[in-house]
Write an enzyme that holds these catalytic residues in place. Structure first.
Site, PDB file in Angstrom:
ATOM      1  N   CYS C 145       1.170  -1.385  -0.523  1.00  0.00           N
ATOM      2  CA  CYS C 145       0.004  -0.034  -0.233  1.00  0.00           C
ATOM      3  C   CYS C 145       0.922   1.100   0.126  1.00  0.00           C
ATOM      4  O   CYS C 145       0.415   2.169  -0.735  1.00  0.00           O
ATOM      5  CB  CYS C 145      -1.269   0.096   0.735  1.00  0.00           C
ATOM      6  SG  CYS C 145      -2.211  -1.083   0.913  1.00  0.00           S
ATOM      7  N   HIS C 146       1.821   1.345   0.940  1.00  0.00           N
ATOM      8  CA  HIS C 146       2.504   2.826   1.399  1.00  0.00           C
ATOM      9  C   HIS C 146       3.964   2.361   1.157  1.00  0.00           C
ATOM     10  O   HIS C 146       4.876   3.093   1.492  1.00  0.00           O
ATOM     11  CB  HIS C 146       1.725   3.535   2.233  1.00  0.00           C
ATOM     12  CG  HIS C 146       1.396   4.230   1.872  1.00  0.00           C
ATOM     13  ND1 HIS C 146      -0.475   3.394   2.752  1.00  0.00           N
ATOM     14  CD2 HIS C 146       0.120   4.223   1.142  1.00  0.00           C
ATOM     15  CE1 HIS C 146      -1.155   3.332   2.214  1.00  0.00           C
ATOM     16  NE2 HIS C 146      -1.465   4.504   1.889  1.00  0.00           N
TER      17      HIS C 146
END
Lengths: 423, 256, 181
Positions: C145-146
């Protein structure tokens, strides 16, 4: 209307800032603050406000119950019991919601009764009255579908019997029934759509209640004398007089409500609804919720299927034309000696129907139901139209203030703006 | 003003009084024998010892046929059982769990979080094993029968020989409190059928009262909290009603 | 509505003001008390709090492999670590880590690492359980995701996540079995 900022009288600068741009505070002040209200309301005039509070309670508890309820035939019953056992204060929410429905009908029945007794349906309040009947019909639909959601035996069989009523209509009957069911019987699709509509309709009711109040604030309230206020000496500002009176009534209402919820939560319910729905076994004695019993008795009083259904629906639809059936210029039954007796008898007939609706369809209840049904309709269709022509009403008081203030109050022609007689 | 208030409440009272009692709806009236329970009345609470004995009766007698699928073993803590006792009771039964990594269902000892194990896997199996009669689930039975716990007590103690002239069908039993009087369930309680650890004599009446108490608790576990809260709220509202009435009187003093 | 009676007093005597104040306070307490059950009803229900613990059989998990099991609706990563992975986790001085913790404090038996498979950044499930998954720069897990990188002890090494992967409460019930919860 002029374009530009509203000329606000509000003192508080923040309130004033908002009010200039969107004059809701001015509106509240006008409609609920200084709104001129007849000075002679009795406690029957509390029930409109009580109904409003009750609606809010139903919506609040309903939204939180919906967070835990599962609208599926295999899970609905257990999810309700899970609310009762495992959800924090779930039992409180559910019992308030279930008994709130009964309280709502008690309050609204009294509200309607008051409207009929004091002639609140007459000109110029016909539309106000008709909007009220619409609210009542929506309430009935909402309550009926809500009772189906726990998916107990009475839920299931009540839904089966009531939806089957529509099959009485020629040609389109079966089509309507399958439209309601979404299948060949009351089943999961029915439960799903009932849940959806049960959630939707209360907000429709809120909308119609708003219209009901808009119409009320155009004509102003009726009052126990049924004569219009003739000037400021006949009225009081809504606040603080009626806010204080409504608040007191509200607390009394809460006490009655609390007794039901905390000490007799299942008194108005039926034990069979704690048996999970079983499409193969019909309960020995199907009864709807108590507030539908009068109409159920009317249905069963008629030996013909279509006739019974028509009469049952007609028993409420006739309320729509009540303003035109009763042509007497006098509103309040206080001044109509004959109509007063006829109406109190009608009240008895209604309560008798309520009683008979809960009894088995056997003698003597069938005959009693038939007599009460006949009187129910005769009152609206024969007695009221005739009395409108034949009855000699008692003399009406000159004005509200003359009638209710001690010492007689000022004459309508008098200039006194605010009577100062002490009680 | 009070006259009209009274009138309004007379209407409410009339509406309530006019309601047919659900018990009276069944046609021929059956009068239950008088029986007193610890949870009777406005301030009644559950007799924990009685309810625990009732659980023992349920476990050793009723559970052979009757499920209580809405009750979990952990709920027994509310009857005063310790965590260890509850874990021990739960571990006595085998609960089906799964599927495991091979996709097979398997049995494991029960845990406090498990629901009471049902004696039959489904209703059809329950009927097949019981002469085509379905033993009802007892989770909410006192709410699901007119008369509640008193009816359970009456049913447990109401078996007798049929009166003269009444014939009972094959496989049925006569019970004076059962609607229709013919019940498929054989008399479930016999004297000294269970051994109570606290020395309470296991008479049919004692066992019936205990199991009715247990079933009442199972159906309404919130009863004590509900009534306690109700008393406080009604007291609060009564004071508030007095205050609101005083405020209303003051405000209206100049308007009469 | 009950408070509204307090606002205006056309001939405000002290007694009436006091009465209004008391009534309004009572009503306010009542309204506040009504709000509480609604709020409380949204907290986990008792059956949710009593949710069963989860048993995991460790024997079938080969060295270097990992399994994911569900516990309280969350993925639990159970990894059978190789000797090299254990060494890698223990060679790092904890003081240099974003969230200092020794590997020893995060395991009960050296070869078994049990962590909650939820990235401490914003709750995604990191990759690295399957052999084909990217395991990030430190051989543990990588959150797509990040871009948070976790090491072979489940500790955050690089990226936006603030904390190491949480270690659930668990116990060895036998040499080859754990019970989570």
């Amino acid at each position: 209307m002029a374009i530009g900022l509203h000329n606000s009288d509000m003192k508080n600068p923040v309130v004033r800032w908002i009010d200039q741009r969107m004059p809701i505070f001015t509106m509240m002040q006008k409609e609920y603050g200084s709104f001129p209200t007849p000075r002679n309301f009795n406690y029957f005039w509390n029930f409109g406000a009580l109904a409003m509070v009750n609606l809010m309670i139903m919506i609040a508890t309903g939204i939180f119950l919906a967070m835990h309820y599962t609208p599926h035939t295999t899970l609905a019953f257990d999810s309700v019991e899970r609310i009762m056992r495992d959800v924090n204060f779930g039992w409180l929410m559910r019992y308030v919601h279930a008994n709130g429905a009964s309280m709502f009908f008690i309050v609204v029945y009294i509200h309607i009764w008051r409207g009929m007794y004091y002639g609140s349906y007459k000109a110029p309040r016909e539309l106000l009255w008709m909007l009220g009947v619409v609210i009542f019909l929506l309430m009935m639909a909402t309550a009926f579908m809500g009772y189906v959601l726990p998916w107990g035996q009475m839920s299931f069989w009540g839904a089966t019997v009531i939806t089957n009523l529509f099959s009485a209509f020629p040609v389109v009957g079966q089509w309507i029934v399958s439209l309601l069911w979404g299948g060949f019987s009351v089943d999961n699709p029915t439960l799903n759509r009932f849940f959806s509509l049960h959630y939707l309709l209360p907000f429709v009711i809120v909308g119609v209640v708003f219209l009901h109040i808009v119409a009320l604030h155009i004509t102003g309230s009726n009052n126990p004398l049924g004569i219009e206020p003739k000037g400021p000496q006949d009225t009081l500002p809504f606040h603080p007089y009626y806010t204080a009176k409504d608040s007191f009534g509200l607390v009394i209402y809460f006490i009655v409500f609390a007794v039901l919820v905390f000490f007799a939560p299942n008194y108005l319910g039926h034990p069979d609804n704690y048996i999970p729905a079983n499409p193969l076994v019909t309960p020995a004695h199907i009864v709807p919720e108590w507030y539908f019993l009068p109409y159920y008795a009317i249905l069963r009083a008629v030996p013909d299927k279509l006739g019974g259904v028509l009469l049952m629906f007609g028993s409420i639809l006739v309320w729509f034309v009540l303003p035109w059936l009763d042509r007497s210029p006098v509103r309040s039954m206080r001044f109509r000696p004959l109509a007063r007796i006829a109406f109190l008898l009608w009240t008895v007939a209604f309560l008798v129907l309520l009683y008979c609706g809960g009894k088995p369809a056997e003698e003597p209840f069938v005959t009693i139901s038939r007599i009460a049904t006949a009187y129910y309709f005769a009152y609206f269709l024969v007695i009221l139209p005739l009395l409108g022509r034949l009855e000699r009403p008692l003399p009406l008081p000159e004005s509200i203030s003359r009638a209710v203030l001690r010492g007689g109050g000022p004459l309508p022609a008098g200039a006194a703006a605010k009577p100062m007689e002490k009680a | 003003m009070f006259r009209t208030t009274l009138k309004a409440f007379a209407v409410i009272g009339g509406l309530l009084a006019a309601l047919p009692s659900p018990a009276g709806a069944a046609g021929d009236e059956i009068h239950l024998p008088p029986v007193r329970f610890s949870f009777d009345g406005v301030f009644g609470t559950y007799d924990r010892a009685s309810a625990q004995r009732g659980f023992q009766v349920y476990k050793e007698v009723c559970a052979a046929c009757h499920a209580m699928r809405l009750i979990s073993y952990r709920n027994l803590r509310e009857l005063g059982l310790t965590e260890q006792q509850v874990a021990a009771i739960a571990s006595q039964v085998q609960i089906q769990d799964g599927p495991n990594d091979e996709g097979q269902m398997f049995e494991r000892p029960g845990r406090p979080s498990d629901r009471f194990r049902s004696p039959f896997p489904n209703d059809a199996a329950a009927r097949a094993a019981n002469n085509n009669s379905l033993p009802p689930d007892l989770s909410v039975i006192t709410k699901a029968r007119a008369g509640g716990a008193a009816y359970i007590y009456a049913l447990m103690t109401g078996y007798s020989e049929p009166p003269a002239g009444v014939t009972v069908a094959e496989g049925m039993n006569y019970n004076q409190y059962f609607p229709g009087h013919q019940i498929a369930m054989a008399p479930p309680l016999n004297p000294d059928q269970v051994q109570f650890a606290d020395g309470t004599p296991a008479t049919v009446e004692n066992m019936a009262r205990d199991v009715a108490t247990f079933l009442q608790w199972a159906a309404e576990p919130e009863l004590e909290q509900r009534r306690g809260m109700g008393v406080k709220i009604i007291l609060f509202l009564t004071v508030l009603a007095g205050l609101a009435y005083a405020v209303k009187r003051k405000i209206w003093a100049d308007a009469h | 509505m009950a408070e509204s009676g307090a606002a205006t007093a056309s001939d405000g005597t002290p007694r009436r003001d006091f009465l209004n104040l008391v009534t309004a306070s009572f009503a306010a307490v009542g309204v506040g008390a009504i709000a509480w059950p609604f709020i409380a009803s949204m907290q986990p229900a008792r059956d949710v709090l009593a949710l069963a613990s989860t048993d995991v059989e460790l024997a079938p998990i080969a060295e270097g492999q990992a399994v994911t099991v569900m516990w309280r609706g969350k993925p639990i990563f159970v990894r059978h670590r190789t000797g090299a992975e254990i060494t890698a986790a223990r060679d790092v001085p904890p003081a240099q880590l974003p969230d200092p913790a020794t590997d020893q404090s995060r395991v009960q038996k050296d070869q078994w690492l049990v962590v909650i498979g939820i990235c401490t950044h914003l709750g995604c499930v990191p990759l690295g359980q399957k052999p084909t998954d990217p395991r990030g720069e430190y051989g543990g897990w990588f959150c797509p995701c990040h871009g948070s990188h976790y090491d072979t002890s489940g500790r955050i090494r690089k990226g936006p996540a603030p904390r190491n992967l949480d270690v659930p409460q668990y116990a060895f019930t036998s040499d080859t079995k754990i019970r989570i919860g």
